[in-house]
Design an enzyme around this catalytic site. Structure first.
Site, PDB file in Angstrom:
ATOM      1  N   HIS A   1      27.319  -6.737  44.143  1.00 41.47           N
ATOM      2  CA  HIS A   1      28.254  -5.903  44.912  1.00 41.47           C
ATOM      3  C   HIS A   1      29.621  -5.804  44.238  1.00 41.47           C
ATOM      4  O   HIS A   1      30.132  -6.792  43.706  1.00 41.47           O
ATOM      5  CB  HIS A   1      28.377  -6.393  46.357  1.00 41.47           C
TER       6      HIS A   1
ATOM      7  N   ASP B   1      33.835 -12.868  42.781  1.00 39.79           N
ATOM      8  CA  ASP B   1      32.780 -12.580  43.765  1.00 39.79           C
ATOM      9  C   ASP B   1      32.918 -11.117  44.152  1.00 39.79           C
ATOM     10  O   ASP B   1      33.829 -10.763  44.906  1.00 39.79           O
ATOM     11  CB  ASP B   1      32.961 -13.515  44.967  1.00 39.79           C
TER      12      ASP B   1
ATOM     13  N   GLU C   1      28.799  -5.373  50.882  1.00 40.19           N
ATOM     14  CA  GLU C   1      28.216  -6.714  51.005  1.00 40.19           C
ATOM     15  C   GLU C   1      29.063  -7.607  51.899  1.00 40.19           C
ATOM     16  O   GLU C   1      28.536  -8.347  52.724  1.00 40.19           O
ATOM     17  CB  GLU C   1      28.055  -7.359  49.627  1.00 40.19           C
ATOM     18  N   GLU C   2      30.390  -7.563  51.716  1.00 42.00           N
ATOM     19  CA  GLU C   2      31.251  -8.479  52.475  1.00 42.00           C
ATOM     20  C   GLU C   2      31.215  -8.176  53.973  1.00 42.00           C
ATOM     21  O   GLU C   2      31.609  -9.004  54.791  1.00 42.00           O
ATOM     22  CB  GLU C   2      32.691  -8.447  51.940  1.00 42.00           C
TER      23      GLU C   2
ATOM     24  N   ASP D   1      24.718 -12.768  42.828  1.00 43.89           N
ATOM     25  CA  ASP D   1      25.980 -13.006  43.533  1.00 43.89           C
ATOM     26  C   ASP D   1      26.428 -14.431  43.207  1.00 43.89           C
ATOM     27  O   ASP D   1      25.635 -15.273  42.788  1.00 43.89           O
ATOM     28  CB  ASP D   1      25.794 -12.795  45.038  1.00 43.89           C
TER      29      ASP D   1
ATOM     30  N   HIS E   1      36.555 -16.810  47.459  1.00 41.46           N
ATOM     31  CA  HIS E   1      37.345 -16.091  48.470  1.00 41.46           C
ATOM     32  C   HIS E   1      38.799 -16.565  48.505  1.00 41.46           C
ATOM     33  O   HIS E   1      39.490 -16.370  49.512  1.00 41.46           O
ATOM     34  CB  HIS E   1      36.693 -16.137  49.864  1.00 41.46           C
TER      35      HIS E   1
HETATM   36 ZN   LIG Z   1      29.524 -11.991  46.968  1.00 41.82          ZN
END
Ligand SMILES: [Zn+2]
Length: 375
Positions: free
Chosen positions: A100, A217, A251-252, A272, A352
């Site tokens: 993603h 990410d 995706e998130e 991922d 994150h």
């Molecule tokens: Zn991810």
């Protein structure tokens, strides 16, 4: 060792050789480090919070097109995802890959009476992970304003306990780099509720091979896919089975993998990040293979196949569990997908937040994908 024993050993090896006849030597299939890093840095510097990915999708499409693979077919879904199909030598067990481009971000929730902006998060993260980070507010009519995410009490000269206050939606705001002291003045800039606020990635590639940036990410995963395609095409090869890549843009939010992949897939490998941190097996120098995450185990057979491919190719890998994590592989399953699903990816520290990986992890991941495509 007696002669008899030696004979038995000889017979054993003869039998083993017979059972596993020597295959054609595998070409190297190692990606071009400079090309992968150039693409990754370009992608990291292209803002793409969930729902606002058109520039990043265009960046990915440009890079894959520039690989000059004649059989490659690129399409965009109505939802804005990118589909890349590479016809293989066979088409009886089609495969899927997904990664993603969408990332964390912010959105204007309210314009405050003092002209500052209250925020809502896109994706999930700790507020202190973006405290004092630079941001760009993007208005509906295309204007951009710079600013900073700050707590309500941001100066210890005024509030001795400023550091102790809890960081929440209520206590964090955007201080705009524009002259405004009222909601009306902010609105006059063209800023409105619902405007997207992108967070500076602060990309840095160190001489020691580390890549420090937000949004690794899953942009590092997209770069690994690119590296695999680059390695295969540079070796003059194509995939054994037809492969469809979904470069997802939601995706998130949990549904990136819910649509876009063909209905007849036999296998889907989601690419991922591997979660690196205390108690984790994953690291920043190997490819992570996820056995189980918050939504349960991945397909054991496909997971084992990827471990075997990594071992045979001498690619360092770490099997791990990601406790508070889910992926587009599972979004695909929950939407009715029938294929076997596994998850691999580069190891990302402080996910994150202000993330970090090492180029080795991205390259090993690309290398494993290349071997998977040839398997
Ligand atoms: Zn991810």
């Amino acid at each position: 060792m007696t002669v008899r024993q030696a004979e038995q050993v000889g017979l054993y090896f003869a039998a083993v050789t017979h059972m596993h006849p020597q295959k054609e030597p595998m070409p190297d299939l190692y990606p071009d480090t400079a090309r992968v890093l150039d693409f990754l840095v370009d992608l990291l510097n292209t803002p793409s919070p969930t729902g606002y990915c058109s520039e990043a999708i265009a960046c990915v499409a440009r890079a894959f097109t520039a690989l000059n693979i004649p059989q490659l077919v690129l399409e965009h879904t109505p939802k804005g995802a990118l589909i890349i199909r590479w016809p293989g030598e066979h088409d009886n067990m089609p495969r899927g890959l997904t990664a993603h481009v969408d990332t964390l971000g912010l959105m204007v929730k309210e314009i405050k009476p003092n002209g500052r902006l209250k925020l809502t998060q896109i994706g999930h993260f700790m507020w202190n992970a973006v405290e004092f980070e630079g941001v760009t507010v993007r208005t509906a009519d295309g204007r951009h304003y710079r600013g900073t995410v700050v707590p309500l009490h941001a100066s210890v000269h005024i509030n001795r306990q400023a550091g102790e206050e809890k960081r929440t939606d209520e206590t964090m705001e955007v201080r705009l780099d524009a002259r405004t002291q009222s909601a009306a003045e902010t609105r006059a800039l063209g800023i409105e509720v619902g405007d997207v606020v992108t967070i500076d990635p602060r990309v840095e590639v160190t001489e020691t091979g580390f890549i420090r940036s937000r949004h690794l990410d899953d942009k590092a995963g997209v770069a690994a896919l690119y590296g695999a395609f680059q390695a295969l095409s540079s070796a003059g090869l194509r995939p054994s089975q037809t492969v469809t890549v979904l470069v997802a843009n939601y995706e998130e939010a949990g549904h990136g993998g819910a649509t876009g992949l063909p209905g007849d897939l036999h296998e889907l490998v989601a690419v991922d990040m591997a979660a690196v941190g205390e108690g984790q097996n994953s690291d920043e120098f190997s490819v992570g293979i996820c056995a189980k995450d918050a939504r349960g185990p991945y397909h054991a057979g496909l997971t084992q196949k990827l471990c075997t491919l990594a071992r045979e190719a001498g690619i360092p890998y770490k099997v791990d569990i990601y406790p508070y994590y889910s992926s587009d592989g599972e979004a695909y399953w929950f939407s009715g997908g029938q294929a076997q699903v596994a998850l691999i990816g580069p190891g990302v520290d402080a996910s994150h937040a202000y993330e970090r990986t090492h180029q080795e992890s991205v390259l090993h991941c690309a290398h494993l994908i290349a071997h998977y495509l040839r398997s």
